[in-house]
Design a protein around this motif. Structure first.
Motif, PDB file in Angstrom:
ATOM      1  N   ARG A 126      13.492   2.493  -1.443  1.00 37.80           N
ATOM      2  CA  ARG A 126      13.364   3.162  -2.239  1.00 37.80           C
ATOM      3  C   ARG A 126      14.537   4.613  -2.417  1.00 37.80           C
ATOM      4  O   ARG A 126      14.504   5.781  -3.632  1.00 37.80           O
ATOM      5  N   GLY A 127      15.609   4.869  -1.666  1.00 33.76           N
ATOM      6  CA  GLY A 127      16.516   5.771  -1.599  1.00 33.76           C
ATOM      7  C   GLY A 127      17.480   5.622  -2.967  1.00 33.76           C
ATOM      8  O   GLY A 127      18.186   6.063  -2.748  1.00 33.76           O
ATOM      9  N   ALA A 128      17.670   4.104  -3.200  1.00 35.45           N
ATOM     10  CA  ALA A 128      18.893   3.689  -3.667  1.00 35.45           C
ATOM     11  C   ALA A 128      18.994   4.038  -4.982  1.00 35.45           C
ATOM     12  O   ALA A 128      17.806   4.317  -5.676  1.00 35.45           O
ATOM     13  N   LEU A 129      19.566   4.787  -5.963  1.00 37.41           N
ATOM     14  CA  LEU A 129      19.457   4.994  -7.291  1.00 37.41           C
ATOM     15  C   LEU A 129      18.972   3.300  -8.130  1.00 37.41           C
ATOM     16  O   LEU A 129      18.711   3.009  -9.341  1.00 37.41           O
ATOM     17  N   GLY A 130      19.697   2.002  -7.390  1.00 38.30           N
ATOM     18  CA  GLY A 130      19.395   0.880  -8.807  1.00 38.30           C
ATOM     19  C   GLY A 130      20.466   0.004  -7.345  1.00 38.30           C
ATOM     20  O   GLY A 130      21.232  -0.018  -6.645  1.00 38.30           O
ATOM     21  N   LEU A 131      19.898  -1.321  -7.237  1.00 38.95           N
ATOM     22  CA  LEU A 131      19.980  -2.627  -6.957  1.00 38.95           C
ATOM     23  C   LEU A 131      21.078  -3.062  -8.442  1.00 38.95           C
ATOM     24  O   LEU A 131      20.790  -3.153  -9.009  1.00 38.95           O
ATOM     25  N   ILE A 132      22.299  -4.307  -7.347  1.00 39.28           N
ATOM     26  CA  ILE A 132      23.044  -4.471  -7.998  1.00 39.28           C
ATOM     27  C   ILE A 132      23.406  -6.122  -7.222  1.00 39.28           C
ATOM     28  O   ILE A 132      23.762  -6.494  -5.944  1.00 39.28           O
ATOM     29  N   VAL A 133      22.421  -6.235  -8.433  1.00 43.74           N
ATOM     30  CA  VAL A 133      23.125  -8.343  -8.168  1.00 43.74           C
ATOM     31  C   VAL A 133      23.950  -9.211  -8.818  1.00 43.74           C
ATOM     32  O   VAL A 133      24.742  -8.947 -10.186  1.00 43.74           O
ATOM     33  N   PRO A 134      25.009  -8.920  -8.186  1.00 44.57           N
ATOM     34  CA  PRO A 134      26.024  -9.796  -8.897  1.00 44.57           C
ATOM     35  C   PRO A 134      26.430 -11.762  -8.857  1.00 44.57           C
ATOM     36  O   PRO A 134      27.148 -11.840  -9.183  1.00 44.57           O
ATOM     37  N   SER A 135      25.088 -12.472  -8.448  1.00 44.21           N
ATOM     38  CA  SER A 135      25.992 -13.619  -8.088  1.00 44.21           C
ATOM     39  C   SER A 135      26.350 -14.612  -9.221  1.00 44.21           C
ATOM     40  O   SER A 135      26.026 -13.911 -10.242  1.00 44.21           O
ATOM     41  N   ASP A 144       1.112  -1.053   0.517  1.00 48.06           N
ATOM     42  CA  ASP A 144       0.072  -0.279   0.373  1.00 48.06           C
ATOM     43  C   ASP A 144       0.841   1.058  -0.074  1.00 48.06           C
ATOM     44  O   ASP A 144       1.638   1.258   1.139  1.00 48.06           O
ATOM     45  N   ALA A 145       0.815   1.913  -1.277  1.00 47.78           N
ATOM     46  CA  ALA A 145       1.755   3.504  -0.700  1.00 47.78           C
ATOM     47  C   ALA A 145       1.493   3.869   0.139  1.00 47.78           C
ATOM     48  O   ALA A 145       2.610   4.359   0.283  1.00 47.78           O
ATOM     49  N   ALA A 146       0.307   4.514   0.557  1.00 44.00           N
ATOM     50  CA  ALA A 146       0.653   4.702   1.581  1.00 44.00           C
ATOM     51  C   ALA A 146       1.367   4.609   3.325  1.00 44.00           C
ATOM     52  O   ALA A 146       1.161   5.504   4.220  1.00 44.00           O
ATOM     53  N   SER A 147       1.702   2.869   3.128  1.00 48.03           N
ATOM     54  CA  SER A 147       2.722   3.185   4.231  1.00 48.03           C
ATOM     55  C   SER A 147       3.817   2.314   3.840  1.00 48.03           C
ATOM     56  O   SER A 147       4.169   1.916   4.773  1.00 48.03           O
ATOM     57  N   LEU A 148       4.254   3.460   3.048  1.00 45.87           N
ATOM     58  CA  LEU A 148       5.580   2.900   2.688  1.00 45.87           C
ATOM     59  C   LEU A 148       6.384   3.955   3.341  1.00 45.87           C
ATOM     60  O   LEU A 148       5.790   5.222   3.546  1.00 45.87           O
ATOM     61  N   PRO A 149       7.693   3.288   3.332  1.00 48.72           N
ATOM     62  CA  PRO A 149       8.102   4.187   4.972  1.00 48.72           C
ATOM     63  C   PRO A 149       9.172   5.282   3.728  1.00 48.72           C
ATOM     64  O   PRO A 149       9.255   5.187   2.513  1.00 48.72           O
ATOM     65  N   GLU A 150       9.632   6.226   4.106  1.00 51.13           N
ATOM     66  CA  GLU A 150      10.232   7.334   3.741  1.00 51.13           C
ATOM     67  C   GLU A 150      11.829   7.127   2.909  1.00 51.13           C
ATOM     68  O   GLU A 150      12.365   5.885   3.808  1.00 51.13           O
ATOM     69  N   PRO A 151      11.993   7.282   1.999  1.00 51.09           N
ATOM     70  CA  PRO A 151      13.476   6.838   1.504  1.00 51.09           C
ATOM     71  C   PRO A 151      14.421   6.798   2.847  1.00 51.09           C
ATOM     72  O   PRO A 151      14.479   8.160   3.612  1.00 51.09           O
ATOM     73  N   ALA A 152      15.126   5.985   2.560  1.00 51.15           N
ATOM     74  CA  ALA A 152      16.160   5.866   3.474  1.00 51.15           C
ATOM     75  C   ALA A 152      17.268   6.998   3.109  1.00 51.15           C
ATOM     76  O   ALA A 152      17.690   7.706   2.450  1.00 51.15           O
ATOM     77  N   GLN A 153      17.597   7.697   4.939  1.00 52.63           N
ATOM     78  CA  GLN A 153      18.430   8.358   4.526  1.00 52.63           C
ATOM     79  C   GLN A 153      19.538   8.404   4.122  1.00 52.63           C
ATOM     80  O   GLN A 153      20.547   7.884   5.376  1.00 52.63           O
ATOM     81  N   HIS A 154      21.107   8.502   3.356  1.00 54.86           N
ATOM     82  CA  HIS A 154      22.019   8.667   3.441  1.00 54.86           C
ATOM     83  C   HIS A 154      22.660   9.767   3.339  1.00 54.86           C
ATOM     84  O   HIS A 154      22.256  10.726   1.616  1.00 54.86           O
ATOM     85  N   PRO A 166      25.080   9.635  -2.700  1.00 52.94           N
ATOM     86  CA  PRO A 166      24.094   8.606  -3.116  1.00 52.94           C
ATOM     87  C   PRO A 166      24.601   7.402  -3.662  1.00 52.94           C
ATOM     88  O   PRO A 166      25.451   6.897  -3.437  1.00 52.94           O
ATOM     89  N   TYR A 167      23.932   6.550  -3.327  1.00 52.35           N
ATOM     90  CA  TYR A 167      24.320   5.139  -3.014  1.00 52.35           C
ATOM     91  C   TYR A 167      23.625   4.011  -4.010  1.00 52.35           C
ATOM     92  O   TYR A 167      21.875   4.212  -4.737  1.00 52.35           O
ATOM     93  N   PHE A 168      24.973   3.100  -4.387  1.00 55.44           N
ATOM     94  CA  PHE A 168      23.582   1.622  -4.694  1.00 55.44           C
ATOM     95  C   PHE A 168      23.053   0.919  -4.107  1.00 55.44           C
ATOM     96  O   PHE A 168      24.209   0.797  -2.233  1.00 55.44           O
ATOM     97  N   LEU A 169      22.746  -0.529  -3.910  1.00 55.87           N
ATOM     98  CA  LEU A 169      22.532  -1.365  -2.639  1.00 55.87           C
ATOM     99  C   LEU A 169      23.048  -3.108  -3.305  1.00 55.87           C
ATOM    100  O   LEU A 169      22.156  -3.430  -3.935  1.00 55.87           O
ATOM    101  N   PHE A 170      23.115  -3.413  -2.609  1.00 55.28           N
ATOM    102  CA  PHE A 170      23.199  -4.997  -2.381  1.00 55.28           C
ATOM    103  C   PHE A 170      22.233  -5.542  -1.566  1.00 55.28           C
ATOM    104  O   PHE A 170      22.854  -5.299  -0.467  1.00 55.28           O
ATOM    105  N   VAL A 171      21.367  -6.674  -1.680  1.00 57.09           N
ATOM    106  CA  VAL A 171      20.889  -7.138  -0.831  1.00 57.09           C
ATOM    107  C   VAL A 171      21.323  -8.665  -0.672  1.00 57.09           C
ATOM    108  O   VAL A 171      20.718  -8.623  -1.639  1.00 57.09           O
ATOM    109  N   GLY A 172      21.223  -9.833   0.625  1.00 51.03           N
ATOM    110  CA  GLY A 172      21.168 -10.510   0.664  1.00 51.03           C
ATOM    111  C   GLY A 172      21.981 -11.378   1.635  1.00 51.03           C
ATOM    112  O   GLY A 172      22.981 -10.803   2.732  1.00 51.03           O
TER     113      GLY A 172
END
Length: 237
Positions: A113-122, A33-43, A46-52
């Protein structure tokens, strides 16, 4: 009914000798639900993201040399695993690479939400790659290694870029960071791709169709009609 989570997975099963036909039905996620989304993370940069998981097979070690050369953004790493200490040693001396550990779902969505992009390098074959559609769900483009199912996911939605070499990766990061029109377009396409292909209700409906057809093939008309009426995605009436 045999199900593969990607066309890549289906083809690999065939190459390994599976004779029966498989149906491709992808992983899925519920919408947010768009109304329940958190605000973009503050950093502060600018940053790219890795998750995993921090495991060697996830290929994060191959990304670090690019960030030794690419100084315009940070790499934020969310996750933990058995390879974490080795990765931290490899990244030592580069203050732009930051290990933030595990995050809860709201925190994770804020970082997406705050990332420029997600990097997936598997560096290993995966059956799907659910973090890609986590990113798509929030309109964040993906830079993924040209390996396994990632090309069909990223190119299918036109939701980012693929890389094979360090040069490819740096070029993709540069484009995302410097070309706001490109990033906005592919972020929008990422979100649209999630809605049309990987949103929970759509995939569950597709499961219902396939199950109904399987029931018809077995001659079980009652079960087929139940699936056609939405019993799989909505529960029995």
């Amino acid at each position: 009914l045999l199900i593969a989570k990607s066309e890549f997975s289906r083809q690999k099963h065939q190459q390994f000798g599976l004779k029966k036909e498989m149906t491709v039905l992808p992983y899925f996620l519920p919408d947010i639900d768009a109304a329940s989304l958190p605000e973009p993370a503050q950093h502060d940069r600018p940053y790219f993201l890795f998750v995993g998981r921090l495991e060697k097979i996830k290929g994060l070690q191959d990304v670090f040399p690019a960030f030794d050369k690419y100084e315009d953004a940070d790499l934020l790493i969310l996750g933990d695993g058995e390879y974490s200490e080795e990765l931290k040693a490899l990244a030592a001396g580069n203050e732009r690479i930051k290990f933030l550990g595990r995050k809860n779902l709201d925190e994770l969505n804020a970082y997406y939400r705050g990332a420029l992009g997600l990097i997936v390098p598997s560096v290993c074959y995966e059956t799907f790659g659910i973090i890609l559609i986590e990113s798509f769900r929030l309109g964040t483009p993906v830079i993924a290694r040209r390996l396994g199912p990632f090309p069909e996911i990223v190119q299918g939605a036109d939701a980012g870029a693929l890389f094979e070499t360090e040069v490819d990766l740096i070029r993709a990061m540069t484009t995302i960071q410097t070309d706001e029109t490109w990033r906005a377009r592919h972020g929008t396409l990422a979100r649209q791709g999630f809605e049309s292909t990987w949103r929970e209700d759509r995939v569950l409906a597709a499961y219902g169709v396939e199950l109904a057809e399987a029931a018809h093939r077995r001659g079980d008309l009652e079960l087929a009609q139940a699936f056609e009426a939405g019993a799989f995605e909505n529960g029995p009436a």
